[in-house]
Design a protein around this motif. Structure first.
Motif, PDB file in Angstrom:
ATOM      1  N   THR A  44      78.928  11.108  14.795  1.00  0.00           N
ATOM      2  CA  THR A  44      77.587  10.712  15.186  1.00  0.00           C
ATOM      3  C   THR A  44      76.570  11.716  14.671  1.00  0.00           C
ATOM      4  OG1 THR A  44      77.739  11.914  17.259  1.00  0.00           O
ATOM      5  CG2 THR A  44      78.472   9.627  17.283  1.00  0.00           C
ATOM      6  N   ARG A  45      75.302  11.350  14.776  1.00  0.00           N
ATOM      7  CA  ARG A  45      74.245  12.244  14.309  1.00  0.00           C
ATOM      8  C   ARG A  45      74.209  13.524  15.131  1.00  0.00           C
ATOM      9  NH1 ARG A  45      69.062   8.826  14.394  1.00  0.00           N
ATOM     10  NH2 ARG A  45      70.358   7.073  14.906  1.00  0.00           N
ATOM     11  N   LEU A  46      74.476  13.419  16.415  1.00  0.00           N
ATOM     12  CA  LEU A  46      74.475  14.600  17.272  1.00  0.00           C
ATOM     13  C   LEU A  46      75.572  15.573  16.862  1.00  0.00           C
ATOM     14  CD1 LEU A  46      73.361  16.099  19.710  1.00  0.00           C
ATOM     15  CD2 LEU A  46      74.961  14.806  21.134  1.00  0.00           C
ATOM     16  N   SER A  47      76.758  15.059  16.599  1.00  0.00           N
ATOM     17  CA  SER A  47      77.842  15.954  16.189  1.00  0.00           C
ATOM     18  C   SER A  47      77.575  16.559  14.820  1.00  0.00           C
ATOM     19  CB  SER A  47      79.184  15.223  16.196  1.00  0.00           C
ATOM     20  OG  SER A  47      79.209  14.220  15.222  1.00  0.00           O
ATOM     21  N   ARG A  48      76.942  15.798  13.927  1.00  0.00           N
ATOM     22  CA  ARG A  48      76.570  16.361  12.616  1.00  0.00           C
ATOM     23  C   ARG A  48      75.505  17.429  12.770  1.00  0.00           C
ATOM     24  NH1 ARG A  48      76.402  10.659  10.226  1.00  0.00           N
ATOM     25  NH2 ARG A  48      74.367  10.798  11.167  1.00  0.00           N
ATOM     26  N   ALA A  49      74.527  17.222  13.667  1.00  0.00           N
ATOM     27  CA  ALA A  49      73.474  18.218  13.889  1.00  0.00           C
ATOM     28  C   ALA A  49      74.052  19.490  14.505  1.00  0.00           C
ATOM     29  CB  ALA A  49      72.385  17.635  14.790  1.00  0.00           C
ATOM     30  N   ILE A  50      74.966  19.331  15.443  1.00  0.00           N
ATOM     31  CA  ILE A  50      75.610  20.496  16.059  1.00  0.00           C
ATOM     32  C   ILE A  50      76.432  21.245  15.021  1.00  0.00           C
ATOM     33  CG2 ILE A  50      77.377  21.196  17.725  1.00  0.00           C
ATOM     34  CD1 ILE A  50      76.292  18.979  19.562  1.00  0.00           C
ATOM     35  N   ARG A  51      77.147  20.525  14.174  1.00  0.00           N
ATOM     36  CA  ARG A  51      77.958  21.158  13.126  1.00  0.00           C
ATOM     37  C   ARG A  51      77.072  21.907  12.124  1.00  0.00           C
ATOM     38  NH1 ARG A  51      82.158  23.895  11.962  1.00  0.00           N
ATOM     39  NH2 ARG A  51      82.893  23.589   9.859  1.00  0.00           N
ATOM     40  N   THR A  52      75.935  21.325  11.748  1.00  0.00           N
ATOM     41  CA  THR A  52      75.007  21.981  10.834  1.00  0.00           C
ATOM     42  C   THR A  52      74.442  23.244  11.457  1.00  0.00           C
ATOM     43  OG1 THR A  52      74.420  19.838   9.918  1.00  0.00           O
ATOM     44  CG2 THR A  52      72.912  21.653   9.477  1.00  0.00           C
ATOM     45  N   LEU A  53      74.080  23.176  12.737  1.00  0.00           N
ATOM     46  CA  LEU A  53      73.586  24.352  13.450  1.00  0.00           C
ATOM     47  C   LEU A  53      74.658  25.433  13.519  1.00  0.00           C
ATOM     48  CD1 LEU A  53      71.293  25.612  15.174  1.00  0.00           C
ATOM     49  CD2 LEU A  53      72.463  24.640  17.148  1.00  0.00           C
ATOM     50  N   GLN A  54      75.886  25.026  13.773  1.00  0.00           N
ATOM     51  CA  GLN A  54      76.994  25.978  13.851  1.00  0.00           C
ATOM     52  C   GLN A  54      77.218  26.665  12.508  1.00  0.00           C
ATOM     53  OE1 GLN A  54      80.752  24.110  14.625  1.00  0.00           O
ATOM     54  NE2 GLN A  54      81.699  26.003  15.331  1.00  0.00           N
ATOM     55  N   ILE A  55      77.150  25.919  11.427  1.00  0.00           N
ATOM     56  CA  ILE A  55      77.350  26.496  10.091  1.00  0.00           C
ATOM     57  C   ILE A  55      76.221  27.467   9.754  1.00  0.00           C
ATOM     58  CG2 ILE A  55      77.345  25.942   7.624  1.00  0.00           C
ATOM     59  CD1 ILE A  55      78.900  23.379   8.374  1.00  0.00           C
ATOM     60  N   SER A  56      74.984  27.076  10.024  1.00  0.00           N
ATOM     61  CA  SER A  56      73.859  27.970   9.704  1.00  0.00           C
ATOM     62  C   SER A  56      73.878  29.214  10.581  1.00  0.00           C
ATOM     63  CB  SER A  56      72.530  27.235   9.856  1.00  0.00           C
ATOM     64  OG  SER A  56      72.312  26.875  11.200  1.00  0.00           O
ATOM     65  N   LEU A  57      74.278  29.082  11.839  1.00  0.00           N
ATOM     66  CA  LEU A  57      74.369  30.245  12.719  1.00  0.00           C
ATOM     67  C   LEU A  57      75.485  31.187  12.281  1.00  0.00           C
ATOM     68  CD1 LEU A  57      73.136  31.473  15.277  1.00  0.00           C
ATOM     69  CD2 LEU A  57      74.872  30.266  16.579  1.00  0.00           C
ATOM     70  N   SER A  58      76.621  30.637  11.882  1.00  0.00           N
ATOM     71  CA  SER A  58      77.714  31.499  11.432  1.00  0.00           C
ATOM     72  C   SER A  58      77.362  32.192  10.112  1.00  0.00           C
ATOM     73  CB  SER A  58      79.006  30.704  11.276  1.00  0.00           C
ATOM     74  OG  SER A  58      78.910  29.775  10.231  1.00  0.00           O
ATOM     75  N   THR A  59      76.617  31.522   9.245  1.00  0.00           N
ATOM     76  CA  THR A  59      76.158  32.154   8.002  1.00  0.00           C
ATOM     77  C   THR A  59      75.198  33.293   8.310  1.00  0.00           C
ATOM     78  OG1 THR A  59      76.367  30.049   6.864  1.00  0.00           O
ATOM     79  CG2 THR A  59      75.042  31.732   5.784  1.00  0.00           C
ATOM     80  N   ARG A  60      74.313  33.064   9.250  1.00  0.00           N
ATOM     81  CA  ARG A  60      73.341  34.102   9.645  1.00  0.00           C
ATOM     82  C   ARG A  60      74.047  35.309  10.264  1.00  0.00           C
ATOM     83  NH1 ARG A  60      67.534  34.762   9.722  1.00  0.00           N
ATOM     84  NH2 ARG A  60      67.220  36.293  11.318  1.00  0.00           N
ATOM     85  N   ILE A  61      75.026  35.064  11.125  1.00  0.00           N
ATOM     86  CA  ILE A  61      75.773  36.162  11.755  1.00  0.00           C
ATOM     87  C   ILE A  61      76.572  36.922  10.708  1.00  0.00           C
ATOM     88  CG2 ILE A  61      77.698  36.661  13.327  1.00  0.00           C
ATOM     89  CD1 ILE A  61      76.565  34.482  15.152  1.00  0.00           C
ATOM     90  N   ARG A  62      77.170  36.208   9.765  1.00  0.00           N
ATOM     91  CA  ARG A  62      77.926  36.862   8.695  1.00  0.00           C
ATOM     92  C   ARG A  62      77.014  37.755   7.854  1.00  0.00           C
ATOM     93  NH1 ARG A  62      79.698  32.596   5.771  1.00  0.00           N
ATOM     94  NH2 ARG A  62      80.767  31.849   7.597  1.00  0.00           N
TER      95      ARG A  62
END
Length: 150
Positions: A44-62
């Motif tokens: 769903t769009r919500l799960s895709r948005a959460i996944r995108t947020l998770q990827i960008s947050l993990s990139t930022r933390i890295r």
């Protein structure tokens, strides 16, 4: 009586089917009323948005973790310099204005180097300027906290 029970059964069955259609329509990503038909693998769009947020947050933390101990060292050295600066200059009252001016000059100079448009000369020493920016943050925080000492 049977007719009445039968119509009740049919009404409940139709309501259940309508509910099933609405659930299926809201989760159907390959349907005709779907805005995009690219490969979303059934999410769903919500799960895709959460996944995108998770990827960008993990990139930022890295990115923040890269050189973390060096950044922490410069921050703590800046904090120590602020304590030493305030203690030594505080011993004599006649150098207060000059030392405050020097501190402001150093902090503003590092800030100007850090946030100014990039020059070809500054690109070579960008990591050093970034480390001095952490030193500046430690110095500023140390001077701020030192102002509250009794």
């Amino acid at each position: 009586m049977f007719l009445r029970c039968g119509s009740l059964f049919i009404n409940q069955h139709l309501q259940f089917r309508r509910m099933g259609w609405s659930i299926r329509a809201s989760m159907d990503v390959n349907g005709s009323d779907s805005p995009s038909t690219n490969s979303t693998s059934g999410r769903t769009r919500l799960s895709r948005a959460i996944r995108t947020l998770q990827i960008s947050l993990s990139t930022r933390i890295r990115k923040l973790r890269r050189g973390f101990f060096m950044k922490l060292l410069f921050f703590l050295v800046g904090f120590y310099c602020a304590t030493a600066f305030a203690t030594v200059i505080g011993q004599t009252g006649d150098w207060d204005i000059l030392s405050a001016g020097l501190a402001v000059f150093v902090v503003e100079g590092i800030g100007a180097l850090m946030y100014k448009a990039s020059f070809p000369l500054l690109n070579n020493i960008r990591s050093l300027i970034t480390m001095f920016n952490y030193w500046k943050a430690g110095l500023s925080l140390g001077l701020f906290l030192d102002a509250f000492k009794y």
